[in-house]
Structure formats: structure tokens, C-alpha cells
Design an enzyme around this catalytic site. Structure first.
Site, short mmCIF file in Angstrom:
data_model
loop_
_atom_site.label_atom_id
_atom_site.label_comp_id
_atom_site.label_asym_id
_atom_site.label_seq_id
_atom_site.Cartn_x
_atom_site.Cartn_y
_atom_site.Cartn_z
N LYS A 1 0.83 -1.22 0.00
CA LYS A 1 0.00 0.00 0.00
C LYS A 1 0.87 1.27 0.00
CE LYS A 1 -2.08 -1.16 3.85
NZ LYS A 1 -1.41 -2.46 4.15
N ARG B 1 -9.78 0.35 8.95
CA ARG B 1 -9.16 -0.93 9.26
C ARG B 1 -10.10 -1.88 9.97
NH1 ARG B 1 -3.55 0.06 9.00
NH2 ARG B 1 -2.32 -1.73 9.56
N ARG C 1 12.25 -5.92 4.62
CA ARG C 1 12.16 -4.54 5.11
C ARG C 1 12.71 -4.44 6.54
NH1 ARG C 1 6.46 -1.70 5.28
NH2 ARG C 1 6.20 -3.19 6.98
N ARG D 1 11.78 -1.34 11.28
CA ARG D 1 10.51 -0.89 11.87
C ARG D 1 10.18 -1.76 13.07
NH1 ARG D 1 5.23 0.02 8.05
NH2 ARG D 1 4.13 -1.21 9.62
N ARG E 1 -0.14 -9.16 13.23
CA ARG E 1 -0.70 -8.18 12.28
C ARG E 1 -1.53 -8.89 11.21
NH1 ARG E 1 4.68 -5.37 10.67
NH2 ARG E 1 3.49 -4.38 9.01
P1 AP5 Z 1 4.74 -1.58 1.83
O1 AP5 Z 1 4.46 -0.74 0.66
O2 AP5 Z 1 5.40 -0.97 3.00
O3 AP5 Z 1 3.39 -2.31 2.29
P2 AP5 Z 1 2.19 -1.78 3.17
O4 AP5 Z 1 0.97 -2.43 2.61
O5 AP5 Z 1 2.23 -0.30 3.29
O6 AP5 Z 1 2.58 -2.49 4.54
P3 AP5 Z 1 2.68 -1.96 6.02
O7 AP5 Z 1 3.57 -2.93 6.73
O8 AP5 Z 1 3.01 -0.52 6.09
O9 AP5 Z 1 1.20 -2.18 6.44
P4 AP5 Z 1 0.54 -2.18 7.79
O10 AP5 Z 1 -0.88 -2.15 7.40
O11 AP5 Z 1 0.93 -3.32 8.68
O12 AP5 Z 1 1.16 -0.93 8.54
P5 AP5 Z 1 0.58 0.48 8.93
O13 AP5 Z 1 1.71 1.41 8.90
O14 AP5 Z 1 -0.64 0.78 8.18
O15 AP5 Z 1 5.56 -2.84 1.34
C1 AP5 Z 1 6.13 -3.77 2.24
C2 AP5 Z 1 7.54 -4.14 1.79
O16 AP5 Z 1 7.47 -4.79 0.54
C3 AP5 Z 1 8.47 -2.93 1.57
O17 AP5 Z 1 9.76 -3.26 1.99
C4 AP5 Z 1 8.42 -2.71 0.06
O18 AP5 Z 1 9.60 -2.13 -0.42
C5 AP5 Z 1 8.22 -4.11 -0.46
N1 AP5 Z 1 7.44 -4.15 -1.72
C6 AP5 Z 1 6.34 -3.41 -2.03
N2 AP5 Z 1 5.90 -3.72 -3.26
C7 AP5 Z 1 6.71 -4.69 -3.73
C8 AP5 Z 1 6.75 -5.43 -4.96
N3 AP5 Z 1 5.85 -5.23 -5.95
N4 AP5 Z 1 7.72 -6.35 -5.10
C9 AP5 Z 1 8.64 -6.56 -4.11
N5 AP5 Z 1 8.67 -5.89 -2.94
C10 AP5 Z 1 7.70 -4.97 -2.75
O19 AP5 Z 1 0.14 0.23 10.45
C11 AP5 Z 1 1.10 -0.03 11.48
C12 AP5 Z 1 0.38 -0.11 12.82
O20 AP5 Z 1 -0.21 1.17 13.13
C13 AP5 Z 1 -0.80 -1.10 12.89
O21 AP5 Z 1 -0.36 -2.42 13.19
C14 AP5 Z 1 -1.63 -0.48 14.02
O22 AP5 Z 1 -1.09 -0.77 15.27
C15 AP5 Z 1 -1.48 1.01 13.75
N6 AP5 Z 1 -2.52 1.54 12.86
C16 AP5 Z 1 -2.35 2.10 11.62
N7 AP5 Z 1 -3.52 2.48 11.10
C17 AP5 Z 1 -4.47 2.15 12.02
C18 AP5 Z 1 -5.88 2.27 12.04
N8 AP5 Z 1 -6.55 2.79 11.00
N9 AP5 Z 1 -6.52 1.83 13.14
C19 AP5 Z 1 -5.85 1.31 14.19
N10 AP5 Z 1 -4.52 1.15 14.24
C20 AP5 Z 1 -3.83 1.57 13.15
MG MG Z 2 2.51 1.02 4.90
#
Ligand code: AP5
Ligand code: MG
Length: 187
Positions: free
Chosen positions: A13, A88, A127, A133, A144
Site C-alpha cells: 500500500k 481498518r 524490510r 521498523r 498483524r
Molecule cells: P509496503 O508498501 O510498505 O506495504 P504496506 O501495505 O504499506 O505495509 P505496512 O507494513 O506498512 O502495512 P501495515 O498495514 O501493517 O502498517 P501500517 O503502517 O498501516 O511494502 C512492504 C515491503 O514490501 C516494503 O519493503 C516494500 O519495499 C516491499 N514491496 C512493495 N511492493 C513490492 C513489490 N511489488 N515487489 C517486491 N517488494 C515490494 O500500520 C502499522 C500499525 O499502526 C498497525 O499495526 C496499528 O497498530 C497502527 N494503525 C495504523 N492504522 C491504524 C488504524 N486505521 N486503526 C488502528 N490502528 C492503526
Molecule cells: Mg505502509
């Protein structure tokens, strides 16, 4: 355009939003990035969120809606936005609909990026080595993914019932996935 990006943790994402924001000329709003910023800055919100994020659980709906509402009130979000990581769960879907109805900016479209779990685990492991992270360790990733299956996957159906979802295969290179998303948005 007001776009919601859906998909499991590590599904790409944030990576796709970084390119889409330039193509669509709207800001990328990631609640995860906003929360990590608050943790880093040591704000009261950050202090509350830190342990929850390290465990891979969801931060409370009210706290997250609060930071999102503040972010959407900034000038650059007035012509649209890409939401990443919100909503979410189904409560957040309803909260977001309420908020966007109030400011007369309903969601136009949702894109669900689909990647198999074994690939997600590999991507997050690489990553973890590059970025360190706090929630990219094996135990937290497992939680997660569980939280995603139980609480976030129903969000796809929520937008599906409203005929707003495009499903996109998230395997392949970053550019290939980007082209698929742009194809879905144009089609
Ligand atoms: P990346 O693009 O970082 O993927 P992502 O979908 O953004 O994954 P996240 O780990 O950021 O998602 P998340 O939902 O767990 O975290 P968030 O920050 O929202 O890609 C991942 C990796 O793959 C990278 O290294 C990238 O380079 C690589 N990659 C990408 N595309 C690729 C491809 N095509 N080929 C190869 N490699 C590739 O949330 C974190 C925490 O915050 C949650 O656990 C929760 O505690 C809290 N939180 C956030 N939002 C909320 C909410 N709305 N409500 C409650 N808690 C929340
Ligand atoms: Mg992300």
C-alpha cells in the site's frame, strides 16, 4: 480523486501510494505513518499508541479518527487524497463515511491489493533488515496478519457492497502493480 488503498500488511500500500500521489496529484495519508510520527515525537497520542503498535494490534478507533480528521482538514487534502491503512475495521468504515459525508467528500473508489501471505512474510522480513521498523519482527507480523484477517478483511466487503472496489494482483514488480492499479482506475 478520493481513493482508499486496501490490502494486508506488507502488501504494498505505502509503496504504491508513493507513486500514485504524484500521478493523481493528491496527498498520501497513511495512519500508520501519522502514528509512527506521533510515537517518534513522543506526543500523548504517541505514548498511548506505542505499545499497541509494537504488539501489532489496532490503536483505538477514536484516537486514529482524531489524527485522520486533523490531517484531512489540511489544505492539500481539499482536492482528494489516498488513504492507506484506514479504515481498518467496520467501525472505522462507518466513522469515515460519517466524517466524509459531513465534509461532502465521499470516497470515489477503493483498490484492494492482493498478495499471498508467504510473499508478505518475505517482503516484511527484508524490510525489517533495511528499515528496522519496530513491528516488523516475526511475532508481531504474525499478529498483524491475524488482525488483518479478523478485523480488516471485512472492510473489502464493505466497499464491495457499495460497488467501489477494484481488486488488483499485487505480485510482480512495483511498476507492474502500479500499471494494474492505474488500469483499474481508468477502466
Ligand atoms: P509496503 O508498501 O510498505 O506495504 P504496506 O501495505 O504499506 O505495509 P505496512 O507494513 O506498512 O502495512 P501495515 O498495514 O501493517 O502498517 P501500517 O503502517 O498501516 O511494502 C512492504 C515491503 O514490501 C516494503 O519493503 C516494500 O519495499 C516491499 N514491496 C512493495 N511492493 C513490492 C513489490 N511489488 N515487489 C517486491 N517488494 C515490494 O500500520 C502499522 C500499525 O499502526 C498497525 O499495526 C496499528 O497498530 C497502527 N494503525 C495504523 N492504522 C491504524 C488504524 N486505521 N486503526 C488502528 N490502528 C492503526
Ligand atoms: Mg505502509
Amino acid at each position: 480523486m478520493r481513493l482508499v488503498l486496501l490490502g494486508a500488511p506488507g502488501g504494498g500500500k505505502g509503496t504504491q501510494a508513493a507513486q500514485l500521489k504524484d500521478e493523481l496529484n493528491v496527498p498520501h495519508i497513511s495512519t500508520g505513518d501519522l502514528l509512527r510520527g506521533a510515537v517518534q515525537a513522543g506526543t500523548p497520542l504517541g505514548l498511548k499508541a506505542k505499545a499497541v503498535m509494537e504488539a501489532g494490534d489496532l490503536v483505538s478507533d477514536d484516537l486514529v479518527l482524531g489524527i485522520l480528521e486533523d490531517r484531512l482538514a489540511e489544505d492539500d487534502a481539499s482536492n482528494g487524497f489516498i488513504l492507506d491503512g484506514f479504515p481498518r475495521n467496520l467501525v472505522q468504515c462507518e466513522m469515515l463515511d460519517g466524517l466524509l459525508t459531513r465534509i461532502e467528500q465521499p470516497i470515489d473508489v477503493a483498490v484492494n491489493i492482493v498478495v499471498p501471505e508467504e510473499v508478505i512474510v518475505e517482503r516484511i522480513a527484508s524490510r525489517a533488515q533495511q528499515e528496522g521498523r519496530a513491528d516488523d519482527n516475526e511475532e508481531t507480523v504474525r499478529n498483524r496478519l491475524k488482525v488483518y484477517r479478523e478485523q480488516t478483511a471485512p472492510v473489502v466487503d464493505y466497499y464491495g457492497e457499495r460497488d467501489l472496489v477494484h481488486t488488483v494482483d499485487g505480485l510482480g514488480t512495483i511498476d507492474e502493480v502500479f500499471d494494474r492499479i492505474m488500469g483499474a482506475l481508468k477502466g
